[in-house]
Structure formats: C-alpha cells, structure tokens
Design an enzyme around this catalytic site. Sequence first.
Site, PDB file in Angstrom:
ATOM      1  N   GLY C 147     -64.526  -5.172  27.906  1.00  0.00           N
ATOM      2  CA  GLY C 147     -64.500  -5.240  26.543  1.00  0.00           C
ATOM      3  C   GLY C 147     -64.884  -6.661  25.996  1.00  0.00           C
ATOM      4  O   GLY C 147     -64.941  -7.604  26.520  1.00  0.00           O
ATOM      5  N   CYS C 148     -65.261  -6.844  24.571  1.00  0.00           N
ATOM      6  CA  CYS C 148     -65.591  -8.053  24.129  1.00  0.00           C
ATOM      7  C   CYS C 148     -64.457  -9.073  24.178  1.00  0.00           C
ATOM      8  O   CYS C 148     -64.562 -10.285  24.587  1.00  0.00           O
ATOM      9  CB  CYS C 148     -66.224  -7.850  22.624  1.00  0.00           C
ATOM     10  N   TYR C 149     -63.294  -8.856  23.477  1.00  0.00           N
ATOM     11  CA  TYR C 149     -62.178  -9.611  23.496  1.00  0.00           C
ATOM     12  C   TYR C 149     -61.890  -9.991  25.062  1.00  0.00           C
ATOM     13  O   TYR C 149     -61.782 -11.330  25.382  1.00  0.00           O
ATOM     14  CB  TYR C 149     -60.912  -9.056  22.962  1.00  0.00           C
TER      15      TYR C 149
END
Lengths: 344, 344, 344, 344
Positions: C147-149
């Site tokens: 995921g991005c985070y």
Amino acid sequence: MKIGIIGATGYGGLELIRLLHNHPEAQYIDLFTSSEEGIQFSNKYTHLMNIYDQALLPIEHNRLTGYDVIFTSTPSGVSSEILPSLIGRGPKLIDLSGDFRLKNPIDYEQWYQKTPAPLDAIDRSVYGLTEWNEALINQASLIANPGCYPTAVLLSLLPLLKENLIDGENLIIDAKSGVSGAGNKPSQMTHFSETNENTAIYKIHQHQHIPEIEQAISMFAGITSPITFTTHLVPMTRGILATSYASLKPNVNEKQLISALKETYANHPFVRIIEQSNKFGTNQVYGSNFCDIHVKVDPRTNRATIVSVIDNLVKGAAGQAIQNMNVQFNLNQTTGLQQVPLFI
Amino acid sequence: MKIGIIGATGYGGLELIRLLHNHPEAQYIDLFTSSEEGIQFSNKYTHLMNIYDQALLPIEHNRLTGYDVIFTSTPSGVSSEILPSLIGRGPKLIDLSGDFRLKNPIDYEQWYQKTPAPLDAIDRSVYGLTEWNEALINQASLIANPGCYPTAVLLSLLPLLKENLIDGENLIIDAKSGVSGAGNKPSQMTHFSETNENTAIYKIHQHQHIPEIEQAISMFAGITSPITFTTHLVPMTRGILATSYASLKPNVNEKQLISALKETYANHPFVRIIEQSNKFGTNQVYGSNFCDIHVKVDPRTNRATIVSVIDNLVKGAAGQAIQNMNVQFNLNQTTGLQQVPLFI
Amino acid sequence: MKIGIIGATGYGGLELIRLLHNHPEAQYIDLFTSSEEGIQFSNKYTHLMNIYDQALLPIEHNRLTGYDVIFTSTPSGVSSEILPSLIGRGPKLIDLSGDFRLKNPIDYEQWYQKTPAPLDAIDRSVYGLTEWNEALINQASLIANPGCYPTAVLLSLLPLLKENLIDGENLIIDAKSGVSGAGNKPSQMTHFSETNENTAIYKIHQHQHIPEIEQAISMFAGITSPITFTTHLVPMTRGILATSYASLKPNVNEKQLISALKETYANHPFVRIIEQSNKFGTNQVYGSNFCDIHVKVDPRTNRATIVSVIDNLVKGAAGQAIQNMNVQFNLNQTTGLQQVPLFI
Amino acid sequence: MKIGIIGATGYGGLELIRLLHNHPEAQYIDLFTSSEEGIQFSNKYTHLMNIYDQALLPIEHNRLTGYDVIFTSTPSGVSSEILPSLIGRGPKLIDLSGDFRLKNPIDYEQWYQKTPAPLDAIDRSVYGLTEWNEALINQASLIANPGCYPTAVLLSLLPLLKENLIDGENLIIDAKSGVSGAGNKPSQMTHFSETNENTAIYKIHQHQHIPEIEQAISMFAGITSPITFTTHLVPMTRGILATSYASLKPNVNEKQLISALKETYANHPFVRIIEQSNKFGTNQVYGSNFCDIHVKVDPRTNRATIVSVIDNLVKGAAGQAIQNMNVQFNLNQTTGLQQVPLFI
C-alpha cells in the site's frame, strides 16, 4: 421575518443559512427538503453545530404559506413545480435556480433540456438583478434571482452598453469560475484529482447562462445581438472572474467608461469600480456581496477589456437573493450583507 | 553531446535538467551561474540528490566555447550580453529568454523596458517555434526559443490564419496560466496566500508576449494586425490554457477548421487535435511536450472558439528548447521528450 | 515483454501506462476491463491520444495466460477472484490492491470488510516491498504490491527498528496524503469544493493499512506491537508525507540513525537520506519513484521524528510494481523508472 | 470604543479590520504603521475600498494613549519596544505577537533569537487563552494573545490533562497549518510554485510555539514535561489541524474524554465537541472563531487521538484577540464574532 429555505442542503442553501444567521430581521429560519426529512441539519453539516441544530422539514404546500419569504435553491426543474401555486398566497418567493429567468419558454427548453415553468408564473416573475431592477423587485411576488455568471457579466457591461460607449454587436465574454458553482453533487467533472492543477473550458457555446445574459442586455440596454460567452473551471472553490472584450464606439475613451460605471453605481454600495490594479482578482470579493469592476482600453486596438469579479455563492447567488429580499421588505439593501471580503 | 546551461537555478533551468537527464544523447551537463559558483546543486535543490550532484560553475567565456549546446534560461537582459560573442564560436545557442525574439529592437525596448541585444545578433537569431520553422532551426546558430503564451497561441491559430479560414483582424486571445510562469523569485504577486483561491488578470494590454505573437503571425501567416491578448494567473503551478476568439471567413465551417489543423500537424507528433471533449483542460498535457488543440464553431455567432493547452515549462520552455536542439542535431524530434502527461 | 493490465481505468492503471510507455522492455501493453470492453482508451482519456489508442479488452482467463506479466489495479475483492487460477500458469502476477497483502485472512475480513482470497494463494504471494524482499520477489509468481502509506512508513522505520535504535513499542505515525490515493471514483469525500482549502483526518484507527504495517514490522524487524497510525487528506493530488515518532533506545543518537538509514539503502537507488533541510516536503519526489527520508532527534525529549515522502502513485503504487517486475525479470531495478521529480 | 491597530498591513491586522468592521462597539478604528504613513489603506488593499478608506498614521506615543484599545500585530521584537511605556496609560493593550507570551525571558531569547521584553512588562502581561483565563483577562492591562498552534493544541488537551485522563508525560502533537500563518512577506518558503502541491514539515523541534504550549500546560494543568511538537505546511491558505496522541490513564475510556471536554466548554460558545465524523477537517471552522474538537480512543493501543481545528487567523489570532477585548470590556464574548464558518 419568518423565512423558509427549500433545497437547504445544496451550496446555495448553505450560503443562505450562513448569511441569514446574522441578518437582524431573520427571526427564524426553517429548512425544507424532499429527501432528508427529520434529519438534524447540524448532524449532516457539523460546521453548523450550535448555529443551526433544527431538523429538516418536509415540503408541504400548506406549511409553506405561513412564511414571509421562501427561498428555493434547487436543481433545474424543481422550483417550477413548487412555486407557481404559492404566488400571491402570502410569502415572497425568491428562486435561485434558472426556472423563472428566461421569459421565452422555448429558450428554457432548448438550453436547459427540461420542461419550462407555467407561462403565467414566468410572466409574473421579476429578474432580480438588484442594481438594475429595484423598482420591480420591490413589488415582486416571485423573483428570478440571476445566475452567477450573468451577475458578473451584466453589472460590468450594462452601463457601457446602455450609454452607447461600447459596441454591443460583437461582445466576447470569457468567464472563469471556481468549482463551487457546480454544486455539491460529486461527479467526474468536480472530482478533486481531475480538477486540481487543471484549468479547463467546458460546455463551449452551450452554457444556459448565454440566453439569460442576452435577454438582460436586451431588457436593460435595448441591444439584441448574440454574444460569444465561454466558461472555464479553475482550481479554486469560490469566485468568478469575467473578462469581456468590446470595441469602443467612435470617440470614446477609457475615462468615459470609468465615469459611466462610477455614475451608474454611485448609490449602489455593492458595486465598486477599482482603478488602480496591477493584479485584479477574485480574492477582492471573497465571501462578500461585492461586485468589483476594472476597465482598461487598449489604444493599439481601440478595444476595451472589462473585468469583473464576484463571489459566485454570495453576489452570484445567496447574497443577491438576500439583497433582493431586503428590497422587497423596504430594508436597507446592505442589511445582513456587510461581510468584509476575506482577501486571504 | 556536451551541454551547458546558464541560469540553471530558475524554473526553466530546472526543467531542462529534468528532461535532459533522460535524453539519450546528453552525455554530460554542466550548470553555470553568476552568483552561486561552487555550490553543489543537489544541496540547493535536494530533489536532485543522486541525480545531479555536481557543483555550479562560473560563467566564463572561454569555458563556454567547449560545449555542443548552450542553453540560457536567464532573466531579460542577461543572455543578450552573454550570447552574442559566442555566435559561431562552436556551441549551438538556445535562448529561453525574450532577448532575441523581437526582430525590431524598438519593440524590445518598449515592451521589456530594457536595452535590446545587438542588432546583428538579433538578425542571426531564428525563432524557435519548432513546428513552423524547422528548416531554419536546423541551420541556426542562435535560437530564440518562443515564450510560453506565444507557443500555446500560435500553434492553434497559425494554421487557421494561414489558410485564411478565420479573420485575423479582430483576434481576441484570453490566456490563463499557472504560477510557475512567473519564475522562482518570490514576490507579492506569487505569494501563496494571495495567489491561492484567486484568479486574477494582470499586465492588461502590456504583456511582452503581445509583440511576439503579432510578429509570428506576420512572419508565418502574413497577417499584420494588432491583437487583443490578456493574461490571467490561476491557482495552479503548471499549465497554460489559451482561449482565442475569431470570426470565420465566409463559407467556412467547423469541419474545415479541424481538417486544417489536422493536416498541418499530421507529421508533428507533439501537436494533437482533440475532438471529443466536454471538459478540456491543462491536465491533458501536464509534464509533457504536447500542445493539444480543441475547436468549436458557434453557429449563432459564426465565430470560432479555439482552445489550446500546453505545459508552460515543457512545450512552453524547456521541452521546446530540447525539441529545437534535436532539430539542430538531426535527431528525431521526440528524442528525450516522450514523457506521458501526468493527467492526475 | 507482453504486459497485461487489469483495471486500467483507475489511477493505478493510468500510472502503470504512463510509466510502462517508456519502459524499454515493454514490448506491448494490453488493457483489460470488466465494464468498458471495446472502448478506445484514448477516447476516454484523451491525454493518451497518440500514446495509447488501443481498445479495452474483456477479462478472459484464456487470453490472460499469454502474457509475461499481469498487473491488477482493481478495487478490493476483485483480484482475489481473478488471480488465483492464474498462479503458475505463465504470467508473473503483480497485484496493486490489498487482496493478497495480509497473511491472516481474519485480518483481511476485519479491516477490509470483504471475503479474503483463497488461503493457498495468500500463502504463495510475496510482499513486494522491493528494498526489503528482493530475493523472494525475484522468485515470486504473485506479488502483493504494498500500500501507499505502508511503503512510506516502512522504508523509513524498518532500518531503525531492525537495528534496535528506536523503541518499537510505542510508535506513533501521522500520515498525510494527497487525494489521488482515494482513486478516480467521485464521492463527497473527494468532491473538490469540500476537499480544497481543507485538511482533514479520516478513518481514525480504522485504516486498512494498519495491519499491513504491523505485519511488515513483524516480518522484517521482528517486532510485534500495535502501532498508532492516522491518515489525513490534504488538498493536493499526489504525495504522501509520513511523520513518525519514536523514543530512542538508550545511548542512541541522531548520527547513528542517519548512518543506519544510509547503510541500509547504500545500494538502493530509490531511497535517499536527506540531511540538509529547513522545509522537507512531498515535492521532493513528485512524479518519481524515490522515497526520501529525513530524521531529527529532539534532545529535549530523546525522541526521534522520522519523516518520509513518496509519490503515492509511483513508489506507492505503479512505480514500485514496475520495480518489482524488474526484479522478477532480472532487469536493473531502475529500468524505466528514472523519472526526475518534477519539484515544481 | 476607539481602537488603534499597529501593524495593520500584516494578515493579523487585516483580519482585525475584517472582524472589527462589523463589531457593534467599534466606534472608530485607526491604523498605525512604521513605514507607510499617509497611504490610503484601500489603495494598498483594494478589497477594503468603501470599507476602510482612511490613511495610515505614524506610530507616536502621545497619539496612542488616546485609544481605548491598542492591538499590536507586528513581527517579533516590535511590540516589546512599543507597548511597555503604554501600560497603565489608558488603552488596554492586546499583543498578537509572541513578545509577551513567555514568562521566562531566557526562553524567549532561545526560541525567538531576539531580545526579550522588559521583565516587569512580561510580569504584568496576561496570557489570553480566553476560555482558560477569563478572570485575569478581564482585569489585564496587557494581554499576550496566544499563538495559532498553541490555541488549537491547548483547547483540546487542557481539559484532559487537568482532569488527569491522559498521560502528560509523552505527548506527541503533529500540527498542520495553512500558509497564511507565515504572514504576508514573500519568501521561498511561501512561494506559490514551491508550496502548492506540496506538504512539508518545517522547523522540526524548533518552533517557538513549543515553550508556549509547555508553559500553558504547566500553568493550567500543572504538568511540567517536554512535548514533542511538529509543524507542517499544507497547500491551503487558512486553517490549522492539530492531531495529538496521548496514552490514557488507567481505567479511562473515550466517553470520559468526551464528557470532560463537553463539561469544560459547556458555557464556552466558541469550542464545540464534534462526535459524529468520518472526515473531520479545517473547513468546519473556516472564517469563524470556533475551535472544534474530535476525540477517538484506539482500544488496540489504549491511546487517544485528539484532533482540533481552528482558523489560524481568527481563533488563532484576530478573533481571539477581539474575544479578549470583549472580556476586558465586559461585553458578551461573542460580540462581533458570530461569523458562520464558510465550509465551502
């Protein structure tokens, strides 16, 4: 004054609430909805907590007649069904939608692609461009509050057209708007990631404000000629800047344009002519009911560039609607509308 | 190829570095500065760490002659002093400033309020609007790379003017730009809090790109007539959208306009004619060297609205400069310039 | 290489196309859709005209096995249905959704509120945090792209946790993201007028990236402890900045933190440790595959503030996916990923 | 009331004018400047045309004593020179700068890097966090109006700390601010093109509001412990969102936190506790004097996430200053401060 607002959950409605909350004559305000009856408004819009905590009411004809004023801030095609039966039944009616603006129902059908309002209701409606129609507004039962773009355009051009200082035959008007003009309903067009860092033109030659502007130019300046009018979305929430281009009539100079504007609006507190400016923008009027106008003549082309800015939600919608209410009730026009522009 | 960049710390310079870093023929790149000699560039601009860690070099004439190409991306009045003595001394010269664009030094003095470049240098410079001047660019020692606004405007209007499809006598051009066009020097005009949530018109009738556009229309389409051209700042960093308004010549229709544009640019990969569009904006080309064009005729007025978008830092500056370099060195025009628009 | 992309119309898909278009090994690229079969992609996304003009293909199992790589960039719950039957059937599979990231299906059910993927498929999937899992990624049939985070958070914290320099028991992570992370589907949450000029916290303590971060900290640093992780939407399109707070282990100082980071990433070109900085932000990496990290210890509290920035659509999605593809195919990791950050 | 404003050309000053213009007790307002004496204010700030057209006055001691209130909204180090000699000479003094906030002059020297105000003036100053210091403010000659960040942080944390519901020893506070907090002076840090599309951390562990927050926590809650406090710039003009993280004291739950907040502020109209929210942001309070607070406990970690939002220029500066003036003059606190948040 007892005030009812139909369509309160849209941005026009929210702005009416924001401004009327501090209006000294607004004794109480009720909100009506077709779909969210019973919901406490400040639960939906928590920024209104402790400010407007009442529940939304259903739209019922009998209930509506008990108000002094009813504002409708609804999508096209809604107020044309609600308001006709209320004309003359008590409340002053102020419609923020386009349903009663165009006098010719064929124009409405063509530009809005919807069924027009009943003809007699259209006939009784008064176009609410306050500075130009005060006498009729004062007597009106039903006000067709102007569109946001027309307000910015007309206030700047009408004095020059009426006094025959610019050529009305070849008007080019290039308008730029913040995104709130598109309302509160999400769509690809207003999706943040495709709107931010993007300046775009839309609805080229097809915007429904075109016939409204032409009708008002004919009504107030006696000129009947098609205009070129385009609309652009810029990545900001509020504000309209309209840049209009017109040829000067023979022997007319910049000074005369400025004088005509200043004289026309000498007693109109919401229209300001700004002369000095090396950057003239929408933050001039942010959050306020002002329309500011700036004019420059280009000696190389003998054309004038006429620029006007408004906050589309205030002078372009809720603010002008309240200004019209003030006129109807013989209040000072500025009552409840003296917000200072935020600028920053 | 050995490449030198003078004025690397400005936005034009940064964009040259960004694009040249992946250019297959750019063997090495040196940066020159008048004021920050010795500074490691990636200490000043940390986003370039591990990409460009060299130190800035002082601007010395002898040193400069050893390069294949020198780009100057400097404020007005700087390259006119540096470049003349380098003409014909080795490097191809590509100037991103306005110093060599205007053939008439009196125009430069009037619109730039500065001393013009030496006349013989101006005479030898070639206007670098790539799609319209390829043959001369190929042979040029000194290229005057076009301004950002002129690039957007000219690419969309020249085909229509040259083929006599629109009236060149009464052109109205309304341009909107992101703020990066104003460069990297802080000022009240570009201060975030007064630029954000603000659309503003500036330098009305006084923008120095007016004579540049007029000169190019005369040069490439043979029409000599003053234009009305205005510039607006919108709250975004990159992008220009230019909306031009012109009357059609008799018996001309929209289809012909589109055909003329498509034929003109059939073999020009960076200019795209976009027909379908209900929202046409600058995010079409963000970060890329494209110029996209959209045209609509309004049958009510018989006028055409011609819209073009570019990334002002790419096709409007560094990208077109590299495109010109490619032409000068007989490379494919798209070499190093195939970035896909970011869109979001 | 023959590449297939399922879910091309989302932002992850668009970004894959943008980056793969210039990837030297991407011979051809096909796009698959469940709902818009037959549509010419550049008619839907006109910014891709002349770049990607092919039509969208229907998702058919037999067709998919002919590719070297299949990327899935689909909403939660879609790739878990498409990919399991493709494992080991030919194409390398790289999933940009969260469907194969959590090893414990109960976690998936709880945090995603959807049916988890088949257990054997989850078992075979490899977590694609490139810098930390290269050997397994090289051999993997199915990659669960992070995921991005988590990408921003893990790259900055793992070296410090693994080397026991900071306390893993009380991690506080405050993340800020641009709006593109929410995808291309319009909603009130991403409606321009309610997102612009607004910084907001959302999904407090409920973001589905929480178990992903905790799982990776356990996997790569051996620490099992719940984290506090919050997410904020800021009014920009791209970029994540994660600010993490941790107590130092006894006798640890700032220099050691920086050394650990530098040593860990000495041979990893996409992670940069930025020491000098009085303003450290997401524009450091805009449009690029970099993750930049900045660390400061506060001697007053003996806590470290660890800041990392990525472009959520590149290193946080499509870029890292391509980096993983490069690893799987024994290409240089930077192949096709050397975009310079736009910065402005 | 006769009101004087020193430093009117900054954003704090502009906001004082915006709010005081509609304050019913503000009989007249004079603006003082050290550098632009004689300039008509609405020529400099044209958005104030017809609102405030007076000329700027020079700062002269004798002139200043004739006012009922003097607001100073000046850079650090200015009001410490102007105000001490005015204490007790007539006007109530309200300083919006940091010059009189820190009781220990050594702290001022260390964090502001400037010469502190005279000790006796510091001693006589009262910290103007209205909701927490009303009795002293009512009697004060000189008010040190709180900083923007401290206002947002303290209003949300003090009730929880004072009632011993959260642990004051390990507070982590992550604050995000719009750019107007940096004032009206252009700099690279606030240059649009480097601020837009960028979220950045700045002044890590060095912000001058750190000792102010610690001092107030000690003063009002009796806890003396260093905090971790970081500040971020987000690309918007107005608004602060502060996210604070604290461990719960034993046997404390979310309900108790909410109750403590609600009880503390039961009679304080400008602080609102917002319970329902899936997106809680700064547009809740835009343009208004509200501080809104939202709290969530994470059962996984037993930590609370406490979020508060203010408009940095209103509750964080000019609004709170006027609120304090109202308290000093025994007016209702909300007098002149009932602006409804703009939200959009």
